[in-house]
Design a protein around this motif. Structure first.
Motif, PDB file in Angstrom:
ATOM      1  N   VAL A 148      -1.711   6.212  15.315  1.00 17.54           N
ATOM      2  CA  VAL A 148      -0.569   6.228  14.608  1.00 17.54           C
ATOM      3  C   VAL A 148      -0.375   4.908  14.310  1.00 17.54           C
ATOM      4  O   VAL A 148      -0.379   3.974  15.233  1.00 17.54           O
ATOM      5  CB  VAL A 148       0.612   6.917  15.318  1.00 17.54           C
ATOM      6  N   LYS A 149       0.120   4.336  13.220  1.00 20.56           N
ATOM      7  CA  LYS A 149       0.330   2.767  12.712  1.00 20.56           C
ATOM      8  C   LYS A 149       1.752   2.819  12.266  1.00 20.56           C
ATOM      9  O   LYS A 149       2.162   3.741  11.615  1.00 20.56           O
ATOM     10  CB  LYS A 149      -0.657   2.106  11.813  1.00 20.56           C
ATOM     11  N   ILE A 150       2.439   1.862  12.664  1.00 18.02           N
ATOM     12  CA  ILE A 150       3.658   1.678  12.288  1.00 18.02           C
ATOM     13  C   ILE A 150       4.123   0.304  11.753  1.00 18.02           C
ATOM     14  O   ILE A 150       3.364  -0.807  12.319  1.00 18.02           O
ATOM     15  CB  ILE A 150       4.863   1.966  13.478  1.00 18.02           C
ATOM     16  N   ALA A 151       4.795  -0.019  10.650  1.00 16.49           N
ATOM     17  CA  ALA A 151       5.167  -1.468  10.335  1.00 16.49           C
ATOM     18  C   ALA A 151       6.586  -1.320   9.774  1.00 16.49           C
ATOM     19  O   ALA A 151       7.258  -0.182   9.545  1.00 16.49           O
ATOM     20  CB  ALA A 151       4.202  -1.818   9.236  1.00 16.49           C
ATOM     21  N   GLY A 152       7.116  -2.556   9.518  1.00 16.58           N
ATOM     22  CA  GLY A 152       8.723  -2.793   9.224  1.00 16.58           C
ATOM     23  C   GLY A 152       9.296  -3.863   9.234  1.00 16.58           C
ATOM     24  O   GLY A 152       8.548  -4.773   9.773  1.00 16.58           O
ATOM     25  N   GLY A 153      10.782  -3.812   9.315  1.00 15.57           N
ATOM     26  CA  GLY A 153      11.343  -5.093   9.421  1.00 15.57           C
ATOM     27  C   GLY A 153      12.840  -4.992   8.805  1.00 15.57           C
ATOM     28  O   GLY A 153      13.240  -4.170   8.210  1.00 15.57           O
ATOM     29  N   ALA A 154      13.303  -6.048   8.923  1.00 13.87           N
ATOM     30  CA  ALA A 154      14.781  -6.270   8.659  1.00 13.87           C
ATOM     31  C   ALA A 154      14.867  -7.350   7.454  1.00 13.87           C
ATOM     32  O   ALA A 154      14.391  -8.263   7.993  1.00 13.87           O
ATOM     33  CB  ALA A 154      15.374  -6.514   9.949  1.00 13.87           C
ATOM     34  N   ALA A 155      15.646  -7.107   6.613  1.00 15.71           N
ATOM     35  CA  ALA A 155      15.866  -8.080   5.748  1.00 15.71           C
ATOM     36  C   ALA A 155      17.348  -7.986   5.275  1.00 15.71           C
ATOM     37  O   ALA A 155      17.850  -7.159   4.635  1.00 15.71           O
ATOM     38  CB  ALA A 155      15.282  -7.942   4.279  1.00 15.71           C
ATOM     39  N   GLY A 156      18.309  -8.858   6.002  1.00 16.39           N
ATOM     40  CA  GLY A 156      19.597  -8.955   5.730  1.00 16.39           C
ATOM     41  C   GLY A 156      20.175  -7.533   6.274  1.00 16.39           C
ATOM     42  O   GLY A 156      20.020  -7.291   7.481  1.00 16.39           O
ATOM     43  N   GLU A 157      20.955  -6.876   5.586  1.00 18.78           N
ATOM     44  CA  GLU A 157      21.082  -5.517   6.107  1.00 18.78           C
ATOM     45  C   GLU A 157      20.247  -4.339   5.758  1.00 18.78           C
ATOM     46  O   GLU A 157      20.690  -3.322   6.204  1.00 18.78           O
ATOM     47  CB  GLU A 157      22.657  -5.137   5.441  1.00 18.78           C
ATOM     48  N   ASP A 158      19.297  -4.586   5.228  1.00 19.23           N
ATOM     49  CA  ASP A 158      18.204  -3.612   4.866  1.00 19.23           C
ATOM     50  C   ASP A 158      17.252  -3.507   5.964  1.00 19.23           C
ATOM     51  O   ASP A 158      16.934  -4.454   6.615  1.00 19.23           O
ATOM     52  CB  ASP A 158      17.538  -3.989   3.715  1.00 19.23           C
ATOM     53  N   ARG A 159      16.995  -2.311   6.425  1.00 22.97           N
ATOM     54  CA  ARG A 159      15.778  -2.001   7.200  1.00 22.97           C
ATOM     55  C   ARG A 159      14.661  -1.168   6.518  1.00 22.97           C
ATOM     56  O   ARG A 159      14.891  -0.283   5.532  1.00 22.97           O
ATOM     57  CB  ARG A 159      16.075  -1.359   8.563  1.00 22.97           C
ATOM     58  N   VAL A 160      13.261  -1.393   6.722  1.00 18.88           N
ATOM     59  CA  VAL A 160      12.147  -0.743   6.139  1.00 18.88           C
ATOM     60  C   VAL A 160      11.160  -0.548   7.263  1.00 18.88           C
ATOM     61  O   VAL A 160      11.057  -1.183   8.113  1.00 18.88           O
ATOM     62  CB  VAL A 160      11.384  -1.602   4.925  1.00 18.88           C
ATOM     63  N   GLN A 161      10.546   0.864   6.745  1.00 19.87           N
ATOM     64  CA  GLN A 161       9.889   1.305   7.968  1.00 19.87           C
ATOM     65  C   GLN A 161       8.614   2.151   7.252  1.00 19.87           C
ATOM     66  O   GLN A 161       8.819   2.704   6.458  1.00 19.87           O
ATOM     67  CB  GLN A 161      10.541   2.281   8.904  1.00 19.87           C
ATOM     68  N   ALA A 162       7.447   2.167   7.880  1.00 18.51           N
ATOM     69  CA  ALA A 162       6.395   2.907   7.463  1.00 18.51           C
ATOM     70  C   ALA A 162       5.690   3.436   8.599  1.00 18.51           C
ATOM     71  O   ALA A 162       5.295   2.527   9.600  1.00 18.51           O
ATOM     72  CB  ALA A 162       5.412   2.138   6.394  1.00 18.51           C
ATOM     73  N   VAL A 163       5.366   4.533   8.639  1.00 20.34           N
ATOM     74  CA  VAL A 163       4.398   5.245   9.899  1.00 20.34           C
ATOM     75  C   VAL A 163       3.273   5.883   9.191  1.00 20.34           C
ATOM     76  O   VAL A 163       3.554   6.990   8.719  1.00 20.34           O
ATOM     77  CB  VAL A 163       5.459   5.938  10.584  1.00 20.34           C
ATOM     78  N   CYS A 164       2.035   5.714   9.640  1.00 21.90           N
ATOM     79  CA  CYS A 164       1.019   6.213   9.032  1.00 21.90           C
ATOM     80  C   CYS A 164       0.098   6.930   9.971  1.00 21.90           C
ATOM     81  O   CYS A 164      -0.181   6.314  11.157  1.00 21.90           O
ATOM     82  CB  CYS A 164       0.079   5.307   8.024  1.00 21.90           C
ATOM     83  N   SER A 165      -0.315   8.076   9.779  1.00 23.52           N
ATOM     84  CA  SER A 165      -1.234   9.003  10.516  1.00 23.52           C
ATOM     85  C   SER A 165      -2.361   9.262   9.853  1.00 23.52           C
ATOM     86  O   SER A 165      -2.227  10.540   9.109  1.00 23.52           O
ATOM     87  CB  SER A 165      -0.775  10.004  11.377  1.00 23.52           C
ATOM     88  N   GLU A 166      -3.408   8.869   9.876  1.00 22.66           N
ATOM     89  CA  GLU A 166      -4.885   9.203   8.992  1.00 22.66           C
ATOM     90  C   GLU A 166      -5.158  10.594   9.416  1.00 22.66           C
ATOM     91  O   GLU A 166      -5.789  11.407   9.147  1.00 22.66           O
ATOM     92  CB  GLU A 166      -5.763   8.173   8.916  1.00 22.66           C
ATOM     93  N   GLU A 167      -5.130  10.607  10.760  1.00 26.93           N
ATOM     94  CA  GLU A 167      -5.699  11.878  11.787  1.00 26.93           C
ATOM     95  C   GLU A 167      -5.036  13.161  11.006  1.00 26.93           C
ATOM     96  O   GLU A 167      -5.634  14.142  10.750  1.00 26.93           O
ATOM     97  CB  GLU A 167      -5.311  11.830  13.215  1.00 26.93           C
TER      98      GLU A 167
END
Length: 508
Positions: A148-167
């Protein structure tokens, strides 16, 4: 392939950029996709080939905020705060630590099971026992995976997130557009994926005895659909059609259950966040005004489930018969500017002539649906505010709903990509413009980053509208730059399940 980039120079460049690229495990080397380092990745029935995300802040905000006397920040946020590249995360054999703080998880289980039990009526030990008996361990659930891989971050008051499972052939993307502060967006970034996973695991557990595991159901629906689409021999065609008709009805019911699980996860997040706000509002009354728009997209097999509250958007790009690309909005706009939302709001509050004041809900908020913003939902929270911050004549709360708009779309070979964005993106671009920009960029730069390109194009347009050069606009510090554009978050998911889309997909 996983990659990440953070640019933080004096010009105020994009602070968040991440991407992921997976490959078809068809066994045909000529048709398989390789990442930029030539490494062939494995996937299981994925309906996407790669994605990229980018975000730029315009609002000034604290790097982190405290919820529940710092417990939330201390135990959850450091692992998720502004990671700018995908990374592997270990599979959890049990519920997250945050579940121990939950005030509503068991009430949601009660709703699903029809039980009237309330967690606040049970002692702590009984509550923990009920949790243990009522839901399967995470290690048994569909969303559990070793890769499982995860990425994301904060920009001001925005939050972004992605979680991927190729399995598992799954992808989760979330955009959380906070307002009046970042606490609600932080909360969702730290909990919503896990909460959704818990509810899907519960669904998996419930249907397991009846019709097989969630992964089996996805495979059955997909294989039968492929059989009809590909066309079997005339001898077997009737059998396939009859069987497909039977299972398709079951699959439609299953899709609705997945949507219901997403909805229940959002309701749990709402209840838990407001419960924490109630505990803290004596010391931090500002928490009652903090809220968040939510956009969550879950790809499971060939189905894309979309949930939103607020004004963020998901725009699908599909190719028509005449090979013209069409932009299809998969989300609803929950704002007083939307006639249907305005009509609904006024109908729900017939005794309040000041439901909408100066084009805002009670004169305070443009969006009509959002998580949090407790002072427009509960009188006790409104009473925590002082002076002009308090809403006058709060006659019939709640005025803001967390009821989401939901849809499920079965991805076809005609679907090219989907763009997710906070409203800051669509302040400057229409749906059609976004589609044209991304499509033209992918054709010219197959190894590029379309999400980052979108954000850069918006900055150029915002600068032009303000009469500045790009450099002049970006030199304005966050906070003051909010006069010219909002926080911007964009995710571009390249779709593709067959050789045609695989060959055409970008390498990020």
């Amino acid at each position: 392939m996983m990659y990440g980039q953070t640019i933080a120079d004096s010009g105020g460049e994009i602070k968040i950029s991440f991407g992921y690229h997976c490959t078809d495990d068809s066994g045909d080397e000529s048709d398989s996709i390789h990442n930029c380092h030539g490494i062939k990745l494995q996937r299981a029935n994925n309906s996407f080939s790669c994605l990229s995300g980018a975000a730029l802040s315009a609002n000034a905000t604290l790097a982190n905020t405290n919820i529940c006397n710092g417990l939330f920040e201390a135990e959850i946020l450091p692992a998720l705060d502004s990671p700018t590249s995908f990374r592997r995360i270990p599979s959890s054999p049990s519920f997250s630590r945050l579940d121990l703080l939950s005030s509503s998880f068991q009430s949601n289980l009660s709703i699903l099971s029809g039980s009237p039990s309330s967690p606040r009526e049970l002692p702590g030990d009984d509550l923990f026992s009920l949790r243990s008996m009522s839901a399967p361990p995470r290690s048994e659930g569909f969303l559990n995976a070793t890769e499982v891989k995860i990425a994301g971050g904060a920009a001001g008051e925005d939050r972004v997130q992605a979680v991927c499972s190729e399995e598992n052939g799954s992808l989760f993307c979330g955009i959380y557009d906070g307002f009046n502060g970042r606490d609600a967006a932080d909360y969702l970034a730290g909990t919503l994926y896990e909460t959704i996973g818990n509810h899907l695991n519960l669904l998996d557990w419930e249907i397991g005895q009846e019709s097989g595991k969630l992964s089996d159901r996805l495979g059955l629906c997909g294989s039968l659909h492929d059989a009809i689409q590909d066309g079997k021999s005339s001898i077997n065609q009737g059998l396939y059609v009859d069987r497909f008709a039977e299972v398709e009805k079951s699959c439609d019911s299953f899709k609705q259950k997945v949507l219901k699980s997403l909805e229940q996860a959002l309701f749990q997040a709402e209840n838990d966040f407001l419960h924490m706000v109630e505990q803290e509002m004596d010391d931090r009354p500002d928490l009652v005004s903090i809220g968040c728009c939510v956009l969550a997209v879950l790809l499971l097999g060939k189905n894309m489930y979309v949930l939103n509250v607020g004004d963020s958007r998901a725009v699908l790009t599909t190719q028509c018969n005449d090979e013209v690309l069409q932009a299809v909005q998969l989300t609803a706009c929950h704002s007083v500017d939307d006639e249907s939302e305005r009509t609904r709001l006024l109908k729900d509050h017939p005794d309040d002539p000041k439901t909408i004041v100066a084009g805002k809900v009670k004169g305070k908020l443009k969006v009509t649906r959002a998580l949090g913003v407790g002072y427009l939902k509960k009188k006790s929270m409104n009473d925590a505010l002082m002076g002009i911050l308090r809403v006058r004549n709060l006659i019939s709360p709640p005025y803001v709903s967390v009821q989401p708009h939901m849809t499920v779309h079965e991805i076809s070979s005609s679907d090219q990509f989907v763009v997710l964005g906070s409203d800051g993106l669509f302040d400057f671009f229409s749906n059609d413009e976004v589609v044209k920009l991304v499509h033209s960029y992918i054709l010219r730069h197959p190894s590029g980053d379309p999400a980052k390109f979108l954000v850069e194009q918006l900055v150029m347009r915002a600068a032009d509208c303000a009469g500045f050069s790009r450099e002049e606009l970006m030199s304005i510090p966050a906070g003051r730059r909010r006069k010219y554009h909002d926080d911007i978050t964009a995710i571009v998911i390249i779709l593709g399940m067959n050789k045609r889309t695989s060959k055409a997909s970008t390498c990020i």
